[in-house]
Design a protein around this motif. Structure first.
Motif, PDB file in Angstrom:
ATOM      1  N   LYS A 109      10.198 -12.266  -7.805  1.00 42.89           N
ATOM      2  CA  LYS A 109       8.801 -12.593  -8.090  1.00 42.89           C
ATOM      3  C   LYS A 109       7.986 -11.315  -8.305  1.00 42.89           C
ATOM      4  CE  LYS A 109       9.511 -17.031  -7.228  1.00 42.89           C
ATOM      5  NZ  LYS A 109       8.925 -17.650  -6.013  1.00 42.89           N
ATOM      6  N   PRO A 110       6.860 -11.420  -9.009  1.00 36.76           N
ATOM      7  CA  PRO A 110       6.011 -10.241  -9.227  1.00 36.76           C
ATOM      8  C   PRO A 110       5.443  -9.699  -7.914  1.00 36.76           C
ATOM      9  CG  PRO A 110       5.435 -12.016 -10.743  1.00 36.76           C
ATOM     10  CD  PRO A 110       6.350 -12.603  -9.719  1.00 36.76           C
ATOM     11  N   PHE A 111       5.292  -8.384  -7.849  1.00 42.42           N
ATOM     12  CA  PHE A 111       4.589  -7.748  -6.732  1.00 42.42           C
ATOM     13  C   PHE A 111       3.753  -6.587  -7.264  1.00 42.42           C
ATOM     14  CE2 PHE A 111       8.932  -5.951  -6.697  1.00 42.42           C
ATOM     15  CZ  PHE A 111       8.664  -4.594  -6.847  1.00 42.42           C
ATOM     16  N   ASN A 112       2.827  -6.161  -6.423  1.00 41.58           N
ATOM     17  CA  ASN A 112       1.855  -5.138  -6.794  1.00 41.58           C
ATOM     18  C   ASN A 112       2.060  -3.889  -5.941  1.00 41.58           C
ATOM     19  OD1 ASN A 112      -0.635  -3.740  -7.454  1.00 41.58           O
ATOM     20  ND2 ASN A 112      -1.567  -4.693  -5.660  1.00 41.58           N
ATOM     21  N   LEU A 113       1.998  -2.716  -6.585  1.00 47.72           N
ATOM     22  CA  LEU A 113       1.999  -1.438  -5.873  1.00 47.72           C
ATOM     23  C   LEU A 113       0.604  -0.846  -5.963  1.00 47.72           C
ATOM     24  CD1 LEU A 113       5.355   0.140  -7.151  1.00 47.72           C
ATOM     25  CD2 LEU A 113       4.977  -1.389  -5.196  1.00 47.72           C
ATOM     26  N   ASN A 114       0.050  -0.466  -4.808  1.00 50.51           N
ATOM     27  CA  ASN A 114      -1.316   0.039  -4.771  1.00 50.51           C
ATOM     28  C   ASN A 114      -1.353   1.525  -4.455  1.00 50.51           C
ATOM     29  OD1 ASN A 114      -3.823   0.541  -2.606  1.00 50.51           O
ATOM     30  ND2 ASN A 114      -4.398  -0.490  -4.495  1.00 50.51           N
ATOM     31  N   PHE A 115      -2.174   2.249  -5.231  1.00 54.12           N
ATOM     32  CA  PHE A 115      -2.309   3.690  -5.052  1.00 54.12           C
ATOM     33  C   PHE A 115      -3.778   4.091  -5.042  1.00 54.12           C
ATOM     34  CE2 PHE A 115       1.810   3.007  -7.027  1.00 54.12           C
ATOM     35  CZ  PHE A 115       2.644   3.798  -6.254  1.00 54.12           C
ATOM     36  N   PRO A 147       0.850  -1.197   0.000  1.00 54.52           N
ATOM     37  CA  PRO A 147       0.000   0.000   0.000  1.00 54.52           C
ATOM     38  C   PRO A 147       0.886   1.247   0.000  1.00 54.52           C
ATOM     39  CG  PRO A 147       0.080  -0.961   2.197  1.00 54.52           C
ATOM     40  CD  PRO A 147       0.877  -1.863   1.306  1.00 54.52           C
ATOM     41  N   CYS A 148       0.694   2.108  -0.988  1.00 62.62           N
ATOM     42  CA  CYS A 148       1.615   3.224  -1.185  1.00 62.62           C
ATOM     43  C   CYS A 148       1.009   4.600  -0.941  1.00 62.62           C
ATOM     44  CB  CYS A 148       2.172   3.191  -2.614  1.00 62.62           C
ATOM     45  SG  CYS A 148       3.025   1.658  -3.044  1.00 62.62           S
ATOM     46  N   ALA A 149      -0.296   4.692  -0.764  1.00 58.60           N
ATOM     47  CA  ALA A 149      -0.964   5.992  -0.724  1.00 58.60           C
ATOM     48  C   ALA A 149      -0.567   6.845   0.468  1.00 58.60           C
ATOM     49  CB  ALA A 149      -2.482   5.807  -0.728  1.00 58.60           C
ATOM     50  N   MET A 150      -0.083   6.215   1.547  1.00 62.63           N
ATOM     51  CA  MET A 150       0.279   6.979   2.741  1.00 62.63           C
ATOM     52  C   MET A 150       1.786   7.019   2.965  1.00 62.63           C
ATOM     53  SD  MET A 150      -2.813   5.825   5.321  1.00 62.63           S
ATOM     54  CE  MET A 150      -2.369   7.005   6.606  1.00 62.63           C
ATOM     55  N   LEU A 151       2.554   6.578   1.974  1.00 70.03           N
ATOM     56  CA  LEU A 151       4.013   6.585   2.097  1.00 70.03           C
ATOM     57  C   LEU A 151       4.596   7.890   1.568  1.00 70.03           C
ATOM     58  CD1 LEU A 151       4.933   2.973   0.890  1.00 70.03           C
ATOM     59  CD2 LEU A 151       4.575   3.770   3.243  1.00 70.03           C
ATOM     60  N   SER A 152       5.590   8.401   2.257  1.00 73.25           N
ATOM     61  CA  SER A 152       6.341   9.540   1.740  1.00 73.25           C
ATOM     62  C   SER A 152       7.228   9.045   0.599  1.00 73.25           C
ATOM     63  CB  SER A 152       7.218  10.138   2.836  1.00 73.25           C
ATOM     64  OG  SER A 152       8.256   9.230   3.190  1.00 73.25           O
ATOM     65  N   PRO A 153       7.749   9.938  -0.238  1.00 70.30           N
ATOM     66  CA  PRO A 153       8.672   9.493  -1.297  1.00 70.30           C
ATOM     67  C   PRO A 153       9.835   8.677  -0.749  1.00 70.30           C
ATOM     68  CG  PRO A 153       7.985  11.738  -1.734  1.00 70.30           C
ATOM     69  CD  PRO A 153       7.426  11.377  -0.381  1.00 70.30           C
ATOM     70  N   ALA A 154      10.402   9.097   0.376  1.00 69.81           N
ATOM     71  CA  ALA A 154      11.533   8.364   0.946  1.00 69.81           C
ATOM     72  C   ALA A 154      11.115   6.976   1.412  1.00 69.81           C
ATOM     73  CB  ALA A 154      12.124   9.152   2.115  1.00 69.81           C
TER      74      ALA A 154
END
Length: 344
Positions: free
Chosen positions: A61-67, A39-46
């Motif tokens: 292996k494949p992974f998913n980034l969620n926004f 889950p990426c929506a609450m992550l800072s760029p760093a």
């Protein structure tokens, strides 16, 4: 999930769950043969770069980034005052000065600067909540060879996604924990069960349909396969696993449920999400009038949550959980993944 779509051994996606996981859960599920999600929506760029580095270095292996791809609504002084008035008794209880609260949005939609950060990593999958971003961003992501999937809660949303660039559709039933992914209408009466939604989507849409909501066992997985789902997305089953970062208070709330004690609420962010009932939901109502639009509700409620949790109380905590769950305390994410998939 056909191998030609995500190139994973198992047709299971670990649902992205902000607040209860980091890259370690995604890594474990991907290594186990599923599609781990960050889950990426609450992550800072760093923070995003740091967690992407771990994933890219520790798995092939494949992974998913969620926004998220919502529009940040206005938050007027009048709306803020109404919200603070509703919470005034709690502010007094915890000696919080509402004038000290920041009004920044805690959840930001994807933008070009974020796309530039993830571009070098070429993730296998990027998923979205609340629709899809601008077509230029979708096209750029797909140009990497990345598959784009998004959440639908109605057939109309699934059709819209299929017509606007999605490679697969997550059909999220009303049973699912966490935030609803609806985006064409805020009318919750339109929301369906996972079974109802899967049947309609499979009948009308040729894209792979991924079942989400009410999936806690291998029998559940088998049932949705029989209905035509290409894969399943599972979140609550991982909440108590070794790799999750679910707080002790959240874990205890899950274990203390005598039966399903979840409901949809807007109190924690401004959008409907399913969680275990707690004090604030019981006293104010789960979906009261006057809660500001997503994501502006979170700043004030988080201030209360922070102080309450210091006293070991989950009165103001978002205790996300689906309607159906099987407690698996201290079990590895890999073992949970394989247990869910044993009848596929």
């Amino acid at each position: 999930m056909k191998p030609s779509l995500f190139n994973t051994a198992l047709p299971i996606i670990q649902a992205p769950m902000a607040g209860v996981q980091n890259e370690q859960l995604a890594l474990a599920v991907s290594e186990a043969g599923g599609l781990g999600s960050l889950p990426c929506a609450m992550l800072s760029p760093a923070q995003l770069i740091e967690q992407l580095e771990v994933l890219s270095q520790k798995t092939t292996k494949p992974f998913n980034l969620n926004f998220f791809c919502h529009r940040v609504a206005d938050y007027t002084n009048e709306q803020k005052q109404l919200w603070h008035n509703m919470l005034a008794p709690y502010f007094a209880e915890y000696k919080i000065n509402p004038q000290s609260l920041t009004a920044g949005a805690s959840r930001q939609p994807i933008n070009q600067s974020v796309v530039d950060i993830i571009a070098p990593y070429r993730p296998a999958v990027v998923s979205f909540h609340f629709g899809l971003p601008k077509q230029a961003i979708v096209a750029q992501i797909k140009s990497w060879g990345t598959k784009v999937i998004s959440t639908a809660t109605t057939l109309d949303e699934a059709i819209w996604l299929s017509e606007n660039g999605a490679d697969g559709i997550i059909a999220q039933g009303i049973e699912a924990g966490g935030h609803r992914g609806h985006f064409l209408s805020m009318d919750l009466s339109l929301q369906q069960t996972t079974e109802q939604l899967i049947k309609r989507c499979v009948e009308h849409i040729s894209l792979p349909i991924i079942a989400a909501g009410g999936i806690a066992s291998a029998d559940d997985v088998q049932r949705f396969k029989a209905l035509g789902a290409s894969a399943v997305q599972v979140g609550s089953a991982y909440l108590l696993c070794k790799e999750a970062t679910t707080s002790a208070l959240h874990q205890q709330a899950i274990l203390d449920q005598q039966q399903d004690e979840t409901t949809l609420t807007t109190l924690f962010s401004g959008r409907a999400a399913r969680g275990i009932k707690n004090r604030v939901m019981q006293e104010l109502g789960a979906i009261p009038k006057g809660v500001p639009a997503f994501p502006h509700a979170s700043s004030a409620i988080t201030a209360l949550r922070t102080l309450a949790e210091k006293s070991a109380k989950s009165d103001f905590s978002p205790l996300w959980c689906g309607q159906k769950y099987i407690p698996r305390v201290g079990v590895s994410a890999a073992d949970i993944t394989h247990a869910l998939m044993k009848k596929w």
